[in-house]
Design an enzyme around this catalytic site. Sequence first.
Site, PDB file in Angstrom:
ATOM      1  N   LYS A 101     -26.070 -16.026  21.664  1.00  0.00           N
ATOM      2  CA  LYS A 101     -26.771 -16.477  20.659  1.00  0.00           C
ATOM      3  C   LYS A 101     -26.034 -17.616  19.634  1.00  0.00           C
ATOM      4  O   LYS A 101     -25.919 -17.400  18.239  1.00  0.00           O
ATOM      5  CB  LYS A 101     -27.691 -15.786  20.013  1.00  0.00           C
ATOM      6  CG  LYS A 101     -28.590 -14.838  21.247  1.00  0.00           C
ATOM      7  CD  LYS A 101     -29.740 -13.838  20.708  1.00  0.00           C
ATOM      8  CE  LYS A 101     -30.262 -12.713  20.756  1.00  0.00           C
ATOM      9  NZ  LYS A 101     -29.684 -11.849  21.943  1.00  0.00           N
ATOM     10  N   GLN A 160     -37.642  -2.674  19.747  1.00  0.00           N
ATOM     11  CA  GLN A 160     -38.226  -3.839  19.785  1.00  0.00           C
ATOM     12  C   GLN A 160     -38.860  -3.610  19.859  1.00  0.00           C
ATOM     13  O   GLN A 160     -40.248  -2.565  20.295  1.00  0.00           O
ATOM     14  CB  GLN A 160     -38.347  -4.007  21.428  1.00  0.00           C
ATOM     15  CG  GLN A 160     -37.018  -3.838  22.139  1.00  0.00           C
ATOM     16  CD  GLN A 160     -36.512  -5.527  21.855  1.00  0.00           C
ATOM     17  OE1 GLN A 160     -36.606  -5.966  20.831  1.00  0.00           O
ATOM     18  NE2 GLN A 160     -35.758  -5.395  23.170  1.00  0.00           N
ATOM     19  N   ASP A 188     -24.773 -22.501  15.524  1.00  0.00           N
ATOM     20  CA  ASP A 188     -24.018 -23.506  14.534  1.00  0.00           C
ATOM     21  C   ASP A 188     -23.546 -24.567  14.274  1.00  0.00           C
ATOM     22  O   ASP A 188     -24.875 -25.434  15.197  1.00  0.00           O
ATOM     23  CB  ASP A 188     -22.160 -23.143  15.047  1.00  0.00           C
ATOM     24  CG  ASP A 188     -21.154 -23.090  13.922  1.00  0.00           C
ATOM     25  OD1 ASP A 188     -21.075 -23.993  13.139  1.00  0.00           O
ATOM     26  OD2 ASP A 188     -20.565 -21.848  13.905  1.00  0.00           O
ATOM     27  N   ILE A 189     -23.172 -25.712  13.516  1.00  0.00           N
ATOM     28  CA  ILE A 189     -23.444 -26.717  13.952  1.00  0.00           C
ATOM     29  C   ILE A 189     -22.983 -27.461  15.397  1.00  0.00           C
ATOM     30  O   ILE A 189     -22.173 -26.489  16.276  1.00  0.00           O
ATOM     31  CB  ILE A 189     -22.433 -27.677  13.067  1.00  0.00           C
ATOM     32  CG1 ILE A 189     -20.733 -28.046  13.372  1.00  0.00           C
ATOM     33  CG2 ILE A 189     -22.406 -27.585  11.689  1.00  0.00           C
ATOM     34  CD1 ILE A 189     -19.634 -28.859  13.401  1.00  0.00           C
ATOM     35  N   GLY A 220     -32.628  -3.702  29.376  1.00  0.00           N
ATOM     36  CA  GLY A 220     -31.853  -3.056  28.410  1.00  0.00           C
ATOM     37  C   GLY A 220     -31.841  -1.759  29.197  1.00  0.00           C
ATOM     38  O   GLY A 220     -31.610  -0.875  30.426  1.00  0.00           O
ATOM     39  N   ARG A 221     -31.639  -0.912  28.020  1.00  0.00           N
ATOM     40  CA  ARG A 221     -32.182   0.370  28.172  1.00  0.00           C
ATOM     41  C   ARG A 221     -33.523   1.111  29.130  1.00  0.00           C
ATOM     42  O   ARG A 221     -32.864   2.394  29.697  1.00  0.00           O
ATOM     43  CB  ARG A 221     -32.569   0.701  26.832  1.00  0.00           C
ATOM     44  CG  ARG A 221     -30.967   0.444  25.439  1.00  0.00           C
ATOM     45  CD  ARG A 221     -31.656   0.943  24.270  1.00  0.00           C
ATOM     46  NE  ARG A 221     -32.592  -0.313  24.209  1.00  0.00           N
ATOM     47  CZ  ARG A 221     -33.102  -0.856  22.778  1.00  0.00           C
ATOM     48  NH1 ARG A 221     -32.712   0.415  21.247  1.00  0.00           N
ATOM     49  NH2 ARG A 221     -32.981  -1.063  22.265  1.00  0.00           N
ATOM     50  N   ASP A 253     -24.856 -13.942  26.730  1.00  0.00           N
ATOM     51  CA  ASP A 253     -26.239 -13.966  25.727  1.00  0.00           C
ATOM     52  C   ASP A 253     -25.512 -13.645  24.409  1.00  0.00           C
ATOM     53  O   ASP A 253     -25.445 -12.887  23.671  1.00  0.00           O
ATOM     54  CB  ASP A 253     -27.048 -12.745  25.751  1.00  0.00           C
ATOM     55  CG  ASP A 253     -27.646 -12.659  24.813  1.00  0.00           C
ATOM     56  OD1 ASP A 253     -28.244 -14.004  24.429  1.00  0.00           O
ATOM     57  OD2 ASP A 253     -28.545 -12.101  25.063  1.00  0.00           O
ATOM     58  N   ASP A 264     -25.621  -3.711  27.722  1.00  0.00           N
ATOM     59  CA  ASP A 264     -24.973  -4.036  26.247  1.00  0.00           C
ATOM     60  C   ASP A 264     -24.207  -2.164  25.930  1.00  0.00           C
ATOM     61  O   ASP A 264     -24.857  -0.900  25.468  1.00  0.00           O
ATOM     62  CB  ASP A 264     -25.992  -2.821  25.728  1.00  0.00           C
ATOM     63  CG  ASP A 264     -26.694  -4.571  25.587  1.00  0.00           C
ATOM     64  OD1 ASP A 264     -26.391  -5.931  24.864  1.00  0.00           O
ATOM     65  OD2 ASP A 264     -28.985  -4.839  25.633  1.00  0.00           O
ATOM     66  N   THR A 288     -37.396 -10.336  19.931  1.00  0.00           N
ATOM     67  CA  THR A 288     -38.422  -9.662  20.482  1.00  0.00           C
ATOM     68  C   THR A 288     -38.555  -7.965  19.878  1.00  0.00           C
ATOM     69  O   THR A 288     -39.494  -8.033  19.444  1.00  0.00           O
ATOM     70  CB  THR A 288     -38.663  -8.953  21.457  1.00  0.00           C
ATOM     71  OG1 THR A 288     -36.776  -9.316  22.095  1.00  0.00           O
ATOM     72  CG2 THR A 288     -38.967 -10.309  22.675  1.00  0.00           C
ATOM     73  N   ASN A 306     -21.218 -29.581  16.508  1.00  0.00           N
ATOM     74  CA  ASN A 306     -19.507 -29.703  17.637  1.00  0.00           C
ATOM     75  C   ASN A 306     -19.515 -28.776  17.654  1.00  0.00           C
ATOM     76  O   ASN A 306     -18.253 -28.284  19.232  1.00  0.00           O
ATOM     77  CB  ASN A 306     -19.095 -30.632  16.452  1.00  0.00           C
ATOM     78  CG  ASN A 306     -17.472 -30.765  17.247  1.00  0.00           C
ATOM     79  OD1 ASN A 306     -17.362 -31.691  18.541  1.00  0.00           O
ATOM     80  ND2 ASN A 306     -16.386 -30.595  16.556  1.00  0.00           N
ATOM     81  N   THR A 307     -18.839 -27.419  16.619  1.00  0.00           N
ATOM     82  CA  THR A 307     -18.850 -25.752  17.288  1.00  0.00           C
ATOM     83  C   THR A 307     -19.374 -25.324  18.204  1.00  0.00           C
ATOM     84  O   THR A 307     -18.685 -24.943  18.869  1.00  0.00           O
ATOM     85  CB  THR A 307     -18.738 -26.082  16.039  1.00  0.00           C
ATOM     86  OG1 THR A 307     -18.604 -25.520  15.212  1.00  0.00           O
ATOM     87  CG2 THR A 307     -18.750 -23.784  16.384  1.00  0.00           C
ATOM     88  N   LYS A 331     -25.939  -9.436  32.286  1.00  0.00           N
ATOM     89  CA  LYS A 331     -25.772  -9.547  30.782  1.00  0.00           C
ATOM     90  C   LYS A 331     -24.570  -9.558  30.490  1.00  0.00           C
ATOM     91  O   LYS A 331     -25.440  -8.519  29.806  1.00  0.00           O
ATOM     92  CB  LYS A 331     -27.569  -9.635  30.281  1.00  0.00           C
ATOM     93  CG  LYS A 331     -27.395 -10.634  28.631  1.00  0.00           C
ATOM     94  CD  LYS A 331     -28.408 -10.420  27.879  1.00  0.00           C
ATOM     95  CE  LYS A 331     -28.723  -9.509  27.362  1.00  0.00           C
ATOM     96  NZ  LYS A 331     -28.233  -9.413  26.124  1.00  0.00           N
ATOM     97  N   ARG A 340     -40.527  -3.306  29.288  1.00  0.00           N
ATOM     98  CA  ARG A 340     -40.619  -1.553  28.900  1.00  0.00           C
ATOM     99  C   ARG A 340     -41.267  -0.575  29.936  1.00  0.00           C
ATOM    100  O   ARG A 340     -42.622  -2.110  29.866  1.00  0.00           O
ATOM    101  CB  ARG A 340     -41.074  -0.558  27.492  1.00  0.00           C
ATOM    102  CG  ARG A 340     -39.986  -0.641  26.464  1.00  0.00           C
ATOM    103  CD  ARG A 340     -38.711  -0.009  26.974  1.00  0.00           C
ATOM    104  NE  ARG A 340     -38.054  -0.519  25.211  1.00  0.00           N
ATOM    105  CZ  ARG A 340     -36.786  -1.077  25.175  1.00  0.00           C
ATOM    106  NH1 ARG A 340     -36.913  -2.103  26.391  1.00  0.00           N
ATOM    107  NH2 ARG A 340     -36.505  -1.196  24.868  1.00  0.00           N
TER     108      ARG A 340
HETATM  109  O1  C5P Z   1     -32.483  -2.386  25.729  1.00  0.00           O
HETATM  110  P1  C5P Z   1     -32.981  -3.585  26.135  1.00  0.00           P
HETATM  111  O2  C5P Z   1     -34.024  -3.288  27.087  1.00  0.00           O
HETATM  112  O3  C5P Z   1     -33.760  -3.787  24.654  1.00  0.00           O
HETATM  113  O4  C5P Z   1     -32.278  -4.734  25.642  1.00  0.00           O
HETATM  114  C1  C5P Z   1     -32.766  -5.679  25.601  1.00  0.00           C
HETATM  115  C2  C5P Z   1     -31.769  -7.114  26.034  1.00  0.00           C
HETATM  116  O5  C5P Z   1     -32.319  -8.508  25.468  1.00  0.00           O
HETATM  117  C3  C5P Z   1     -30.802  -6.414  24.574  1.00  0.00           C
HETATM  118  O6  C5P Z   1     -29.391  -7.190  25.448  1.00  0.00           O
HETATM  119  C4  C5P Z   1     -31.140  -7.937  22.698  1.00  0.00           C
HETATM  120  O7  C5P Z   1     -29.672  -8.045  22.383  1.00  0.00           O
HETATM  121  C5  C5P Z   1     -31.058  -8.940  24.317  1.00  0.00           C
HETATM  122  N1  C5P Z   1     -32.524  -9.632  23.524  1.00  0.00           N
HETATM  123  C6  C5P Z   1     -33.529  -9.025  23.490  1.00  0.00           C
HETATM  124  N2  C5P Z   1     -34.373 -10.188  22.758  1.00  0.00           N
HETATM  125  C7  C5P Z   1     -33.995 -11.509  22.166  1.00  0.00           C
HETATM  126  C8  C5P Z   1     -33.153 -11.912  22.742  1.00  0.00           C
HETATM  127  C9  C5P Z   1     -31.988 -11.382  23.989  1.00  0.00           C
HETATM  128  O8  C5P Z   1     -33.805  -8.205  22.438  1.00  0.00           O
HETATM  129  N3  C5P Z   1     -34.756 -12.531  21.380  1.00  0.00           N
END
Ligand code: C5P
Length: 233
Positions: free
Chosen positions: A64, A189, A67-68, A209-210, A62, A13, A118, A70-71, A35, A180
């Site tokens: 997400k 979160q 949409d319809i 992520g973080r 990721d 991210d 989340t 076909n798209t 990701k 975490r």
């Molecule tokens: O930094 P952190 O660990 O919160 O990052 C979580 C990652 O997971 C982010 O990229 C967020 O978009 C993704 N994510 C999420 N919850 C979801 C689906 C994806 O936090 N349900």
Amino acid sequence: MAELKATPIVALDVPDATSALALVRRLGGECGFYKVGSELFTAAGPSVVRAIRELGHEVFLDLKFHDIPNTVAGAIKSAVSTGASMLTIHASGGAEMIRAAVDAAGPECRVMGVTVLTSFTAEGLGAAWGRVGVSVDDEVTRLAGLCSAAGAHGIVCSGHEASMVRQRYPALSPLVPGIRFADGAAHDQARVMTPGAAVAAGARYLVIGRAVTGDSDPAAAMARVNQEIGRVG
Ligand code: C5P
């Protein structure tokens, strides 16, 4: 050697390809997938996916999609052509959309259905959907059922719902974000869990992520994740 129970995924991210590829070079093969989400993809485009593939790593795209049918099918064919081997759709797009996604992805790419983000609490979810008395567990189970029936590889849910999903739909692999360390900040979160607790609860993939990318020493934080989940090499 400890058994590999779950695959860690590092969320890139970051706002540009240079920062993303620097993280990939730093962490190397310490995670199973990198990701690429909407922040990085919107800034850097499909070339960043190809660049990560060229460094020898798997990419989880990721974006997400919702949409319809076909798209969504068209978007997924484009995603697969970049080399992504896992991607997300919103399960709330419905059964027909999920089936179109699975068909378009083909056997080489895993489709994961996002159930309830989340960052949501039950109150926030009810307010967003205009309903009172919403239960996150019930909504996750309902959406997991749609994913299961449509042949998705897995679902995205918090660690708090993973064991319930695994019991009800054993063939679906739960992918759990909101990871975490016990002594770390939750940030935005709402439903967080430690790496070890998420694996014990049935997570098959962990998105981190973080907790890793925001650490002053991302490689050391990644080693801590792998140690907690018993992942060796
Ligand atoms: O930094 P952190 O660990 O919160 O990052 C979580 C990652 O997971 C982010 O990229 C967020 O978009 C993704 N994510 C999420 N919850 C979801 C689906 C994806 O936090 N349900």
